[in-house]
Write a protein that holds these residues in place. Structure first.
Motif, PDB file in Angstrom:
ATOM      1  N   MET A   1      42.367 -26.059 -22.556  1.00  0.00           N
ATOM      2  CA  MET A   1      42.878 -24.706 -22.750  1.00  0.00           C
ATOM      3  C   MET A   1      41.953 -23.715 -22.061  1.00  0.00           C
ATOM      4  O   MET A   1      40.743 -23.755 -22.235  1.00  0.00           O
ATOM      5  CB  MET A   1      42.956 -24.373 -24.245  1.00  0.00           C
ATOM      6  N   THR A   2      42.486 -22.834 -21.259  1.00  0.00           N
ATOM      7  CA  THR A   2      41.686 -21.843 -20.556  1.00  0.00           C
ATOM      8  C   THR A   2      41.644 -20.546 -21.331  1.00  0.00           C
ATOM      9  O   THR A   2      42.434 -20.309 -22.233  1.00  0.00           O
ATOM     10  CB  THR A   2      42.269 -21.580 -19.156  1.00  0.00           C
ATOM     11  N   SER A   3      40.712 -19.681 -20.939  1.00  0.00           N
ATOM     12  CA  SER A   3      40.577 -18.397 -21.619  1.00  0.00           C
ATOM     13  C   SER A   3      41.823 -17.566 -21.437  1.00  0.00           C
ATOM     14  O   SER A   3      42.451 -17.578 -20.379  1.00  0.00           O
ATOM     15  CB  SER A   3      39.365 -17.643 -21.072  1.00  0.00           C
ATOM     16  N   SER A 163      32.012 -28.919 -43.200  1.00  0.00           N
ATOM     17  CA  SER A 163      32.975 -28.675 -42.137  1.00  0.00           C
ATOM     18  C   SER A 163      33.127 -29.908 -41.262  1.00  0.00           C
ATOM     19  O   SER A 163      32.140 -30.554 -40.911  1.00  0.00           O
ATOM     20  CB  SER A 163      32.520 -27.494 -41.278  1.00  0.00           C
ATOM     21  N   PRO A 164      34.364 -30.272 -40.905  1.00  0.00           N
ATOM     22  CA  PRO A 164      34.532 -31.400 -39.978  1.00  0.00           C
ATOM     23  C   PRO A 164      33.935 -31.063 -38.623  1.00  0.00           C
ATOM     24  O   PRO A 164      33.903 -29.912 -38.212  1.00  0.00           O
ATOM     25  CB  PRO A 164      36.062 -31.562 -39.902  1.00  0.00           C
ATOM     26  N   VAL A 165      33.454 -32.083 -37.930  1.00  0.00           N
ATOM     27  CA  VAL A 165      32.879 -31.925 -36.601  1.00  0.00           C
ATOM     28  C   VAL A 165      33.726 -32.712 -35.615  1.00  0.00           C
ATOM     29  O   VAL A 165      34.021 -33.889 -35.835  1.00  0.00           O
ATOM     30  CB  VAL A 165      31.414 -32.403 -36.561  1.00  0.00           C
ATOM     31  N   PHE A 166      34.129 -32.046 -34.528  1.00  0.00           N
ATOM     32  CA  PHE A 166      34.980 -32.660 -33.521  1.00  0.00           C
ATOM     33  C   PHE A 166      34.138 -33.004 -32.300  1.00  0.00           C
ATOM     34  O   PHE A 166      33.195 -32.283 -31.945  1.00  0.00           O
ATOM     35  CB  PHE A 166      36.122 -31.720 -33.144  1.00  0.00           C
ATOM     36  N   ALA A 167      34.483 -34.081 -31.653  1.00  0.00           N
ATOM     37  CA  ALA A 167      33.662 -34.577 -30.548  1.00  0.00           C
ATOM     38  C   ALA A 167      33.691 -33.632 -29.354  1.00  0.00           C
ATOM     39  O   ALA A 167      32.683 -33.473 -28.661  1.00  0.00           O
ATOM     40  CB  ALA A 167      34.140 -35.966 -30.133  1.00  0.00           C
ATOM     41  N   THR A 168      34.832 -33.009 -29.098  1.00  0.00           N
ATOM     42  CA  THR A 168      34.965 -32.155 -27.922  1.00  0.00           C
ATOM     43  C   THR A 168      35.609 -30.826 -28.292  1.00  0.00           C
ATOM     44  O   THR A 168      36.269 -30.694 -29.335  1.00  0.00           O
ATOM     45  CB  THR A 168      35.844 -32.826 -26.850  1.00  0.00           C
ATOM     46  N   ARG A 169      35.405 -29.842 -27.431  1.00  0.00           N
ATOM     47  CA  ARG A 169      36.035 -28.533 -27.598  1.00  0.00           C
ATOM     48  C   ARG A 169      37.554 -28.668 -27.602  1.00  0.00           C
ATOM     49  O   ARG A 169      38.250 -28.039 -28.404  1.00  0.00           O
ATOM     50  CB  ARG A 169      35.584 -27.615 -26.464  1.00  0.00           C
ATOM     51  N   GLU A 170      38.070 -29.508 -26.715  1.00  0.00           N
ATOM     52  CA  GLU A 170      39.516 -29.687 -26.612  1.00  0.00           C
ATOM     53  C   GLU A 170      40.099 -30.264 -27.900  1.00  0.00           C
ATOM     54  O   GLU A 170      41.183 -29.863 -28.339  1.00  0.00           O
ATOM     55  CB  GLU A 170      39.840 -30.599 -25.419  1.00  0.00           C
ATOM     56  N   GLU A 171      39.384 -31.203 -28.530  1.00  0.00           N
ATOM     57  CA  GLU A 171      39.861 -31.774 -29.789  1.00  0.00           C
ATOM     58  C   GLU A 171      39.880 -30.715 -30.881  1.00  0.00           C
ATOM     59  O   GLU A 171      40.844 -30.634 -31.668  1.00  0.00           O
ATOM     60  CB  GLU A 171      38.967 -32.934 -30.218  1.00  0.00           C
ATOM     61  N   ALA A 174      42.794 -28.366 -30.327  1.00  0.00           N
ATOM     62  CA  ALA A 174      44.070 -29.021 -30.626  1.00  0.00           C
ATOM     63  C   ALA A 174      44.322 -29.098 -32.127  1.00  0.00           C
ATOM     64  O   ALA A 174      45.487 -29.140 -32.562  1.00  0.00           O
ATOM     65  CB  ALA A 174      44.088 -30.429 -30.028  1.00  0.00           C
ATOM     66  N   ARG A 175      43.257 -29.091 -32.931  1.00  0.00           N
ATOM     67  CA  ARG A 175      43.408 -29.172 -34.384  1.00  0.00           C
ATOM     68  C   ARG A 175      43.539 -27.801 -35.044  1.00  0.00           C
ATOM     69  O   ARG A 175      43.774 -27.725 -36.254  1.00  0.00           O
ATOM     70  CB  ARG A 175      42.193 -29.901 -34.976  1.00  0.00           C
ATOM     71  N   PHE A 176      43.375 -26.724 -34.270  1.00  0.00           N
ATOM     72  CA  PHE A 176      43.425 -25.387 -34.865  1.00  0.00           C
ATOM     73  C   PHE A 176      44.810 -25.099 -35.432  1.00  0.00           C
ATOM     74  O   PHE A 176      45.833 -25.345 -34.799  1.00  0.00           O
ATOM     75  CB  PHE A 176      43.073 -24.325 -33.818  1.00  0.00           C
ATOM     76  N   GLU A 195      40.273 -19.954 -29.657  1.00  0.00           N
ATOM     77  CA  GLU A 195      39.071 -20.126 -28.850  1.00  0.00           C
ATOM     78  C   GLU A 195      37.844 -19.500 -29.504  1.00  0.00           C
ATOM     79  O   GLU A 195      36.710 -19.944 -29.269  1.00  0.00           O
ATOM     80  CB  GLU A 195      39.286 -19.502 -27.475  1.00  0.00           C
ATOM     81  N   ARG A 196      38.067 -18.479 -30.318  1.00  0.00           N
ATOM     82  CA  ARG A 196      36.954 -17.778 -30.959  1.00  0.00           C
ATOM     83  C   ARG A 196      36.748 -18.229 -32.400  1.00  0.00           C
ATOM     84  O   ARG A 196      35.990 -17.606 -33.135  1.00  0.00           O
ATOM     85  CB  ARG A 196      37.199 -16.267 -30.868  1.00  0.00           C
ATOM     86  N   SER A 197      37.427 -19.301 -32.782  1.00  0.00           N
ATOM     87  CA  SER A 197      37.309 -19.833 -34.135  1.00  0.00           C
ATOM     88  C   SER A 197      36.509 -21.121 -34.191  1.00  0.00           C
ATOM     89  O   SER A 197      36.397 -21.731 -35.254  1.00  0.00           O
ATOM     90  CB  SER A 197      38.712 -20.087 -34.716  1.00  0.00           C
ATOM     91  N   ILE A 198      35.948 -21.548 -33.060  1.00  0.00           N
ATOM     92  CA  ILE A 198      35.168 -22.779 -33.015  1.00  0.00           C
ATOM     93  C   ILE A 198      33.792 -22.485 -32.423  1.00  0.00           C
ATOM     94  O   ILE A 198      33.605 -21.502 -31.702  1.00  0.00           O
ATOM     95  CB  ILE A 198      35.869 -23.884 -32.192  1.00  0.00           C
ATOM     96  N   ALA A 199      32.825 -23.345 -32.745  1.00  0.00           N
ATOM     97  CA  ALA A 199      31.460 -23.189 -32.245  1.00  0.00           C
ATOM     98  C   ALA A 199      30.877 -24.566 -31.970  1.00  0.00           C
ATOM     99  O   ALA A 199      31.155 -25.533 -32.691  1.00  0.00           O
ATOM    100  CB  ALA A 199      30.606 -22.449 -33.275  1.00  0.00           C
ATOM    101  N   GLU A 200      30.066 -24.648 -30.931  1.00  0.00           N
ATOM    102  CA  GLU A 200      29.376 -25.891 -30.621  1.00  0.00           C
ATOM    103  C   GLU A 200      28.096 -25.965 -31.445  1.00  0.00           C
ATOM    104  O   GLU A 200      27.410 -24.956 -31.628  1.00  0.00           O
ATOM    105  CB  GLU A 200      29.039 -25.973 -29.136  1.00  0.00           C
ATOM    106  N   GLN A 201      27.778 -27.143 -31.952  1.00  0.00           N
ATOM    107  CA  GLN A 201      26.553 -27.324 -32.718  1.00  0.00           C
ATOM    108  C   GLN A 201      25.803 -28.540 -32.213  1.00  0.00           C
ATOM    109  O   GLN A 201      26.393 -29.476 -31.677  1.00  0.00           O
ATOM    110  CB  GLN A 201      26.842 -27.469 -34.208  1.00  0.00           C
TER     111      GLN A 201
END
Length: 323
Positions: A1-3, A163-171, A174-176, A195-201
């Motif tokens: 997904m692009t901006s 909080s669940p942790v997803f392996a990739t940004r795309e995953e 897709a779950r949002f 796009e603004r509801s997820i964060a990398e950790q």
């Protein structure tokens, strides 16, 4: 997904081109994310999002009021880019909101700001209206107010897990999902919010997670009762309801009038679900503009008066002023 910042129709692109002043303030021992638009000398409009959301839910809405107001939004603690807490309470959230209003200058003018709160945000806003009324001049409650549809409360699950942790940004994207589901929200709005509801950790669990404390609901003190607050709040209050809301009871408008029989306008946005500003952003802005043009100073809605309603034709004026 692009901006999606360059996507969507002209009104959406124009709104996002009005970039907010991004900052942080300290409130109740936590660092709180803030966004602001418009001239600080103008009257204040304070935007409070719903549960598990964040301040950027307002980023394509707030600029449409920035010609007339100093608009400030923030992310509640435990949500967005704000700090998380060990324990949460409705009273604590109310104090947090007032602290943000103070720190961002909204309480420095000749009159306190109008607060506009969606869903969960309405509960601490009502506490502020009752216990700290000097912090607001009026309150607009968006699809909130203690009149839940059958099964809403009974079916709500208070999670105690992390909080669940997803392996990739795309995953993660897709779950949002919106909860409850949106009603055919424009894809460009849905994508922008996602796009603004997820964060990398990083750390020992690298991956992507939601930008909210997944288990906060199990650590939240929900007192006091919303109906008692509504009955006792001595500031002007208006409501905006989704015409197809999944959260509010069918007779919510009637019950509001029984509880607050005078000077409480009710606007309904046809075809919108609980997330009114997500499902029909322009209709939502039209409803707010209708309220702000005649309320709270000029409007007196007595017992039995008909509620305000946005026209069902779907023809709304362009809310972005011509440059």
């Amino acid at each position: 997904m692009t901006s999606t910042a360059a996507g969507g129709p002209a009104w959406f692109r124009d709104a996002l081109a009005c970039t907010p002043e991004r900052g942080t303030v300290q409130a109740e021992g936590a660092t709180i994310e803030t966004l602001a638009w418009g001239d600080p000398a103008k009257p204040g409009l304070f935007l409070l999002h719903g549960g598990a959301a964040h301040a950027d839910w307002w980023s394509f809405i707030a600029p449409m009021f920035a010609d007339r107001y100093r608009v400030v939004a923030f992310s509640w603690s435990g949500m967005g880019r704000s700090d998380w807490r060990e324990l949460y309470s409705i009273h604590g959230f109310a104090r947090e909101a007032v602290a943000v209003a103070q720190a961002t200058g909204l309480l420095d003018g000749p009159a306190p700001p109008i607060w506009m709160a969606h869903s969960f945000g309405g509960h601490p806003s009502l506490v502020a209206a009752v216990e700290m009324p000097e912090a607001l001049s009026a309150l607009i409650l968006i699809d909130t107010g203690g009149f839940p549809a059958p099964g809403v409360v009974e079916n709500f699950v208070y999670s105690t897990r992390a909080s669940p942790v997803f392996a990739t940004r795309e995953e993660a994207l897709a779950r949002f999902r919106f909860v409850p589901p949106d009603r055919d929200a424009p894809a460009f709005v849905r994508d922008y919010v996602a796009e603004r509801s997820i964060a990398e950790q990083g750390g020992d669990r690298p991956g992507w997670r939601w930008r909210f404390d997944f288990s906060m609901w199990s650590r939240l003190d929900r007192e006091p009762d919303m109906l008692e607050l509504l009955a006792t709040a001595d500031v002007p209050i208006a409501f905006i309801l989704g015409g197809e809301t999944q959260i509010m009871a069918d007779d919510a408008a009637d019950r509001i009038r029984e509880l607050r029989p005078r000077f409480t306008p009710i606007a309904t946005v046809p075809d919108a679900g609980h997330h009114v500003m997500i499902d029909h952003p322009l209709a939502f802005v039209a409803a707010v503009n209708g309220l702000l043009s005649a309320w709270p100073e000029k409007m007196a809605v007595g017992p039995g008066a008909s509620p305000l309603s946005v026209a069902a034709s779907g023809k709304y004026p362009d809310p972005i002023a011509a440059k």
